[in-house]
Scaffold this motif. Structure first.
Motif, PDB file in Angstrom:
ATOM      1  N   ARG A 104       0.845  -1.190   0.000  1.00  0.00           N
ATOM      2  CA  ARG A 104       0.000   0.000   0.000  1.00  0.00           C
ATOM      3  C   ARG A 104       0.881   1.241   0.000  1.00  0.00           C
ATOM      4  O   ARG A 104       1.912   1.271   0.657  1.00  0.00           O
ATOM      5  CB  ARG A 104      -0.910   0.007   1.228  1.00  0.00           C
ATOM      6  CG  ARG A 104      -1.967  -1.080   1.177  1.00  0.00           C
ATOM      7  CD  ARG A 104      -2.817  -1.115   2.439  1.00  0.00           C
ATOM      8  NE  ARG A 104      -3.810  -2.160   2.340  1.00  0.00           N
ATOM      9  CZ  ARG A 104      -5.026  -1.993   1.794  1.00  0.00           C
ATOM     10  NH1 ARG A 104      -5.390  -0.800   1.344  1.00  0.00           N
ATOM     11  NH2 ARG A 104      -5.867  -3.003   1.706  1.00  0.00           N
ATOM     12  N   ILE A 105       0.464   2.256  -0.720  1.00  0.00           N
ATOM     13  CA  ILE A 105       1.168   3.531  -0.768  1.00  0.00           C
ATOM     14  C   ILE A 105       0.207   4.595  -0.253  1.00  0.00           C
ATOM     15  O   ILE A 105      -0.954   4.638  -0.678  1.00  0.00           O
ATOM     16  CB  ILE A 105       1.634   3.847  -2.207  1.00  0.00           C
ATOM     17  CG1 ILE A 105       2.666   2.789  -2.649  1.00  0.00           C
ATOM     18  CG2 ILE A 105       2.212   5.251  -2.311  1.00  0.00           C
ATOM     19  CD1 ILE A 105       3.070   2.872  -4.071  1.00  0.00           C
ATOM     20  N   ASN A 106       0.688   5.396   0.682  1.00  0.00           N
ATOM     21  CA  ASN A 106      -0.187   6.366   1.354  1.00  0.00           C
ATOM     22  C   ASN A 106      -1.375   5.666   2.017  1.00  0.00           C
ATOM     23  O   ASN A 106      -2.460   6.236   2.138  1.00  0.00           O
ATOM     24  CB  ASN A 106      -0.689   7.431   0.371  1.00  0.00           C
ATOM     25  CG  ASN A 106       0.438   8.173  -0.308  1.00  0.00           C
ATOM     26  OD1 ASN A 106       1.372   8.637   0.348  1.00  0.00           O
ATOM     27  ND2 ASN A 106       0.381   8.282  -1.625  1.00  0.00           N
ATOM     28  N   GLY A 107      -1.170   4.403   2.385  1.00  0.00           N
ATOM     29  CA  GLY A 107      -2.210   3.636   3.063  1.00  0.00           C
ATOM     30  C   GLY A 107      -3.255   3.032   2.159  1.00  0.00           C
ATOM     31  O   GLY A 107      -4.233   2.463   2.655  1.00  0.00           O
ATOM     32  N   VAL A 108      -3.079   3.145   0.834  1.00  0.00           N
ATOM     33  CA  VAL A 108      -4.119   2.669  -0.080  1.00  0.00           C
ATOM     34  C   VAL A 108      -3.524   1.844  -1.227  1.00  0.00           C
ATOM     35  O   VAL A 108      -2.359   1.962  -1.568  1.00  0.00           O
ATOM     36  CB  VAL A 108      -4.931   3.850  -0.679  1.00  0.00           C
ATOM     37  CG1 VAL A 108      -5.752   4.542   0.384  1.00  0.00           C
ATOM     38  CG2 VAL A 108      -4.024   4.829  -1.398  1.00  0.00           C
ATOM     39  N   ARG A 109      -4.388   1.021  -1.819  1.00  0.00           N
ATOM     40  CA  ARG A 109      -4.066   0.248  -3.019  1.00  0.00           C
ATOM     41  C   ARG A 109      -5.378  -0.047  -3.728  1.00  0.00           C
ATOM     42  O   ARG A 109      -6.248  -0.676  -3.099  1.00  0.00           O
ATOM     43  CB  ARG A 109      -3.343  -1.056  -2.622  1.00  0.00           C
ATOM     44  CG  ARG A 109      -2.802  -1.830  -3.795  1.00  0.00           C
ATOM     45  CD  ARG A 109      -2.037  -3.085  -3.360  1.00  0.00           C
ATOM     46  NE  ARG A 109      -2.863  -3.894  -2.484  1.00  0.00           N
ATOM     47  CZ  ARG A 109      -2.454  -4.406  -1.311  1.00  0.00           C
ATOM     48  NH1 ARG A 109      -1.225  -4.214  -0.882  1.00  0.00           N
ATOM     49  NH2 ARG A 109      -3.278  -5.120  -0.559  1.00  0.00           N
ATOM     50  N   PRO A 110      -5.579   0.426  -4.947  1.00  0.00           N
ATOM     51  CA  PRO A 110      -4.650   1.141  -5.805  1.00  0.00           C
ATOM     52  C   PRO A 110      -4.403   2.563  -5.318  1.00  0.00           C
ATOM     53  O   PRO A 110      -5.277   3.165  -4.681  1.00  0.00           O
ATOM     54  CB  PRO A 110      -5.363   1.151  -7.160  1.00  0.00           C
ATOM     55  CG  PRO A 110      -6.823   1.073  -6.828  1.00  0.00           C
ATOM     56  CD  PRO A 110      -6.903   0.219  -5.602  1.00  0.00           C
ATOM     57  N   ALA A 111      -3.215   3.091  -5.635  1.00  0.00           N
ATOM     58  CA  ALA A 111      -2.842   4.438  -5.221  1.00  0.00           C
ATOM     59  C   ALA A 111      -2.812   5.378  -6.425  1.00  0.00           C
ATOM     60  O   ALA A 111      -2.372   4.989  -7.509  1.00  0.00           O
ATOM     61  CB  ALA A 111      -1.468   4.421  -4.546  1.00  0.00           C
ATOM     62  N   VAL A 112      -3.277   6.596  -6.199  1.00  0.00           N
ATOM     63  CA  VAL A 112      -3.236   7.625  -7.232  1.00  0.00           C
ATOM     64  C   VAL A 112      -1.791   7.893  -7.650  1.00  0.00           C
ATOM     65  O   VAL A 112      -1.493   8.058  -8.836  1.00  0.00           O
ATOM     66  CB  VAL A 112      -3.908   8.924  -6.737  1.00  0.00           C
ATOM     67  CG1 VAL A 112      -3.828  10.021  -7.800  1.00  0.00           C
ATOM     68  CG2 VAL A 112      -5.358   8.667  -6.330  1.00  0.00           C
ATOM     69  N   ASP A 113      -0.883   7.929  -6.673  1.00  0.00           N
ATOM     70  CA  ASP A 113       0.528   8.204  -6.977  1.00  0.00           C
ATOM     71  C   ASP A 113       1.089   7.241  -8.017  1.00  0.00           C
ATOM     72  O   ASP A 113       1.840   7.644  -8.913  1.00  0.00           O
ATOM     73  CB  ASP A 113       1.379   8.123  -5.704  1.00  0.00           C
ATOM     74  CG  ASP A 113       1.559   9.478  -5.026  1.00  0.00           C
ATOM     75  OD1 ASP A 113       1.489  10.510  -5.724  1.00  0.00           O
ATOM     76  OD2 ASP A 113       1.764   9.504  -3.806  1.00  0.00           O
ATOM     77  N   ASP A 137      -2.352  11.219  -1.110  1.00  0.00           N
ATOM     78  CA  ASP A 137      -2.171  10.372  -2.285  1.00  0.00           C
ATOM     79  C   ASP A 137      -2.332  11.196  -3.558  1.00  0.00           C
ATOM     80  O   ASP A 137      -3.304  11.945  -3.705  1.00  0.00           O
ATOM     81  CB  ASP A 137      -3.188   9.227  -2.265  1.00  0.00           C
ATOM     82  CG  ASP A 137      -2.895   8.168  -3.318  1.00  0.00           C
ATOM     83  OD1 ASP A 137      -1.719   8.050  -3.716  1.00  0.00           O
ATOM     84  OD2 ASP A 137      -3.837   7.463  -3.722  1.00  0.00           O
ATOM     85  N   GLY A 138      -1.390  11.062  -4.466  1.00  0.00           N
ATOM     86  CA  GLY A 138      -1.434  11.768  -5.744  1.00  0.00           C
ATOM     87  C   GLY A 138      -0.511  12.963  -5.827  1.00  0.00           C
ATOM     88  O   GLY A 138      -0.184  13.417  -6.924  1.00  0.00           O
ATOM     89  N   ALA A 139      -0.072  13.494  -4.684  1.00  0.00           N
ATOM     90  CA  ALA A 139       0.755  14.706  -4.689  1.00  0.00           C
ATOM     91  C   ALA A 139       2.071  14.486  -5.428  1.00  0.00           C
ATOM     92  O   ALA A 139       2.454  15.275  -6.300  1.00  0.00           O
ATOM     93  CB  ALA A 139       1.009  15.181  -3.264  1.00  0.00           C
TER      94      ALA A 139
END
Length: 195
Positions: A104-113, A137-139
């Protein structure tokens, strides 16, 4: 209905809290000539297909859950599904969707980043949009896109259910413009009409 063509450009959108209604307001009036749109919306597992079906009933563009290995077509909106990261890859001048496992990236999957950083491969032929949402997420991904020459937009804070995703993207330096949803749609149309 004429056969859809491989999309020459990409529009990628990231959203979280308050995203579904805002996404609908953005895409419901877009014509079928719009480039392929790929969306990561933070959702509970299993809800992507339902959201895609719901949006599809209101839009001229085809809205569907993205599938692994699928070519990105114009006039089509692809919603990230499952519990895997969604990327776009360019092969022979054509864009394809690809899913991959990962933390997980930024606590999520799928990640906007993950999606946005991969969309930097399109350079100036891409537009990145961060909508309402909580977190950051996404920044970084939006910054990667801007550095590659893409058009980058965040939703105005006053129109967000939660403004932290757009605010974090502004702080990082990835956002060229901050706009209300109806003005984002207008930018998408202008982007679509560029020769």
């Amino acid at each position: 209905m004429k056969k859809k063509q491989a999309s020459r450009r990409l529009i990628v959108i990231g959203a979280s809290v308050g995203g579904p209604a805002t996404i609908l307001s953005l895409i419901r009036e877009l014509p079928e000539s719009t480039p392929g749109i790929i969306i990561v919306q933070h959702l509970c597992k299993g809800f992507a297909a339902h959201m895609a079906d719901y949006l599809d009933t209101y839009c001229a563009m085809k809205v569907k859950e993205g599938r692994n290995g699928e070519m990105v077509l114009s006039g089509t909106v692809y919603l990230a599904g499952g519990d895997r990261h969604l990327k776009v890859v360019k092969r022979g001048g054509i864009y394809y969707l690809t899913y991959e496992d990962g933390a997980r990236i930024n606590g999520v999957r799928p990640a906007v980043d993950v999606l946005f950083s991969s969309a930097a491969c399109a350079g100036a032929d891409a537009m990145g949009i961060i909508l309402t949402g909580f977190g950051k997420d996404g920044a970084q991904g939006l910054l990667d896109m801007r550095r590659a020459g893409a058009y980058t937009i965040v939703q105005r804070a006053e129109s967000c259910a939660s403004s932290s995703m757009p605010t974090e993207a502004k702080k990082t330096g990835g956002a060229q413009m901050e706009l209300a949803p109806h003005k984002i749609t207008a930018c998408m149309v202008l982007f679509s009409e560029q020769p």
